[in-house]
Scaffold this active site. Structure first.
Site, PDB file in Angstrom:
ATOM      1  N   GLY A  12       6.336 -85.815  39.308  1.00  0.00           N
ATOM      2  CA  GLY A  12       6.940 -87.024  39.364  1.00  0.00           C
ATOM      3  C   GLY A  12       7.298 -87.725  38.283  1.00  0.00           C
ATOM      4  O   GLY A  12       7.709 -89.074  37.908  1.00  0.00           O
ATOM      5  N   HIS A  32      -3.846 -82.364  46.060  1.00  0.00           N
ATOM      6  CA  HIS A  32      -2.752 -82.856  45.430  1.00  0.00           C
ATOM      7  C   HIS A  32      -3.323 -83.705  44.377  1.00  0.00           C
ATOM      8  O   HIS A  32      -4.336 -84.392  44.594  1.00  0.00           O
ATOM      9  CB  HIS A  32      -1.704 -83.611  46.344  1.00  0.00           C
ATOM     10  CG  HIS A  32      -0.333 -84.107  45.830  1.00  0.00           C
ATOM     11  ND1 HIS A  32      -0.255 -84.749  44.979  1.00  0.00           N
ATOM     12  CD2 HIS A  32       0.811 -83.280  46.001  1.00  0.00           C
ATOM     13  CE1 HIS A  32       1.031 -84.879  44.400  1.00  0.00           C
ATOM     14  NE2 HIS A  32       1.756 -83.864  45.136  1.00  0.00           N
ATOM     15  N   LYS A  54       5.305 -88.215  50.604  1.00  0.00           N
ATOM     16  CA  LYS A  54       4.225 -88.852  49.702  1.00  0.00           C
ATOM     17  C   LYS A  54       4.081 -90.132  50.581  1.00  0.00           C
ATOM     18  O   LYS A  54       4.344 -90.209  51.756  1.00  0.00           O
ATOM     19  CB  LYS A  54       4.446 -89.268  48.399  1.00  0.00           C
ATOM     20  CG  LYS A  54       4.951 -87.983  47.455  1.00  0.00           C
ATOM     21  CD  LYS A  54       4.920 -88.225  46.028  1.00  0.00           C
ATOM     22  CE  LYS A  54       5.060 -86.708  45.323  1.00  0.00           C
ATOM     23  NZ  LYS A  54       4.639 -86.529  44.246  1.00  0.00           N
ATOM     24  N   GLU A  62       1.310 -76.608  40.526  1.00  0.00           N
ATOM     25  CA  GLU A  62       1.970 -77.771  40.364  1.00  0.00           C
ATOM     26  C   GLU A  62       1.384 -78.534  39.146  1.00  0.00           C
ATOM     27  O   GLU A  62       0.279 -79.040  39.092  1.00  0.00           O
ATOM     28  CB  GLU A  62       1.592 -78.852  41.426  1.00  0.00           C
ATOM     29  CG  GLU A  62       2.168 -78.488  42.839  1.00  0.00           C
ATOM     30  CD  GLU A  62       2.400 -79.780  43.600  1.00  0.00           C
ATOM     31  OE1 GLU A  62       3.524 -80.067  43.871  1.00  0.00           O
ATOM     32  OE2 GLU A  62       1.640 -80.529  44.092  1.00  0.00           O
TER      33      GLU A  62
HETATM   34  P1  PGA Z   1       7.792 -84.430  42.351  1.00  0.00           P
HETATM   35  O1  PGA Z   1       6.419 -84.452  43.418  1.00  0.00           O
HETATM   36  O2  PGA Z   1       8.759 -83.661  43.066  1.00  0.00           O
HETATM   37  O3  PGA Z   1       8.154 -85.882  42.722  1.00  0.00           O
HETATM   38  O4  PGA Z   1       7.483 -84.182  41.071  1.00  0.00           O
HETATM   39  C1  PGA Z   1       5.789 -83.001  43.771  1.00  0.00           C
HETATM   40  C2  PGA Z   1       4.770 -83.347  44.544  1.00  0.00           C
HETATM   41  O5  PGA Z   1       4.826 -83.948  45.394  1.00  0.00           O
HETATM   42  O6  PGA Z   1       3.748 -82.338  43.969  1.00  0.00           O
END
Ligand code: PGA
Length: 252
Positions: A171, A93, A11, A165
């Protein structure tokens, strides 16, 4: 042994030091995993120079523009990504959908340009919390895939990675329940193969959303899962290296 996919999505985090440390620890090891490193775009060239000799690590972009050149200030050209050996592009995403208002129409263009340039799209799909609570997850995921198929054709999914996802999980520290992940990934797999049997084994499904050093093991063992997409934990090199070592050993 089937090669597992591990996407490390930095990210907007990380720096040269962390990237270098990663490469030092994983270069030319762990041959049963494809490690897709997706740093902030600014570090892709740095990554490219570091991994030239190591083919277990693949460069992955967090984004791509629908144009390859021209007056599009601040954008990311797929041709340029290719020029520095990028192999994969994350498309759709939820953070791009939320903060950059990317909708299906633009995502479709991004998938098409990615494929045209022979880069592999990692297409993110998933339901939000409200949809999850209303038990609409399956419906929502299929609807998202269906859009791309309808506007193009089923072949749009050939040679792609579909990242399931759940938005409510990204997150947040709330990982989807294992039965739920299995149900949705099974449904995605069956839906695509029912539309075209020739696509069997020609696309992959991975899971992302609050994966941590404890829950990844049960997720990777699921029948319809080919890999994992990790966000936040990516910065925790020690745990990621442990995960990589274990993934390398597990047969799926
Ligand atoms: P995360 O992110 O592992 O922080 O939940 C996952 C993602 O980048 O989709």
């Amino acid at each position: 042994m089937k090669k597992k996919i591990l996407v490390l999505n930095f990210k907007l985090n990380g720096n040269k030091k962390i990237i270098k440390k990663y490469i030092k620890k994983i270069k030319n090891k762990y041959k049963n995993i494809k490690i897709l490193i997706s740093p902030p775009i600014l570090y892709i060239f740095y990554l490219y120079k570091l991994i030239k000799k190591y083919n277990n690590i693949k460069i992955t972009s967090q984004n791509i523009d629908i144009h390859t050149k021209g007056p599009y200030t601040g954008e990311i050209s797929g041709k340029m990504l290719k020029d520095i050996n990028t192999k994969y592009v994350i498309i759709g995403h939820s953070e791009r959908k939320i903060y950059h208002k990317e909708k299906n129409k633009i995502l479709l263009k991004k998938i098409l340009i990615t494929k045209k340039l022979q880069l592999k799209p990692i297409i993110c799909i998933g339901e939000n919390l409200k949809e999850y609570n209303l038990k609409k997850s399956k419906k929502i995921c299929i609807k998202q895939i269906k859009y791309f198929i309808k506007k193009n054709n089923i072949k749009i999914l050939e040679n792609t990675i579909i990242a399931y996802e759940p938005i409510w999980s990204i997150g947040t520290g709330k990982t989807a329940d294992i039965k739920h992940i299995n149900k949705i990934t099974k449904c995605i797999n069956k839906y695509i193969i029912n539309l075209n049997k020739n696509l069997k084994n020609k696309f992959k499904i991975i899971y992302g959303g609050s994966i941590n050093e404890k829950n990844y093991i049960n997720i990777i063992k699921l029948k319809y899962i080919d890999g994992l997409l990790i966000g936040k934990l990516t910065l925790d090199i020690n745990n990621i290296i442990k995960i990589i070592k274990n993934l390398n050993k597990i047969k799926i």
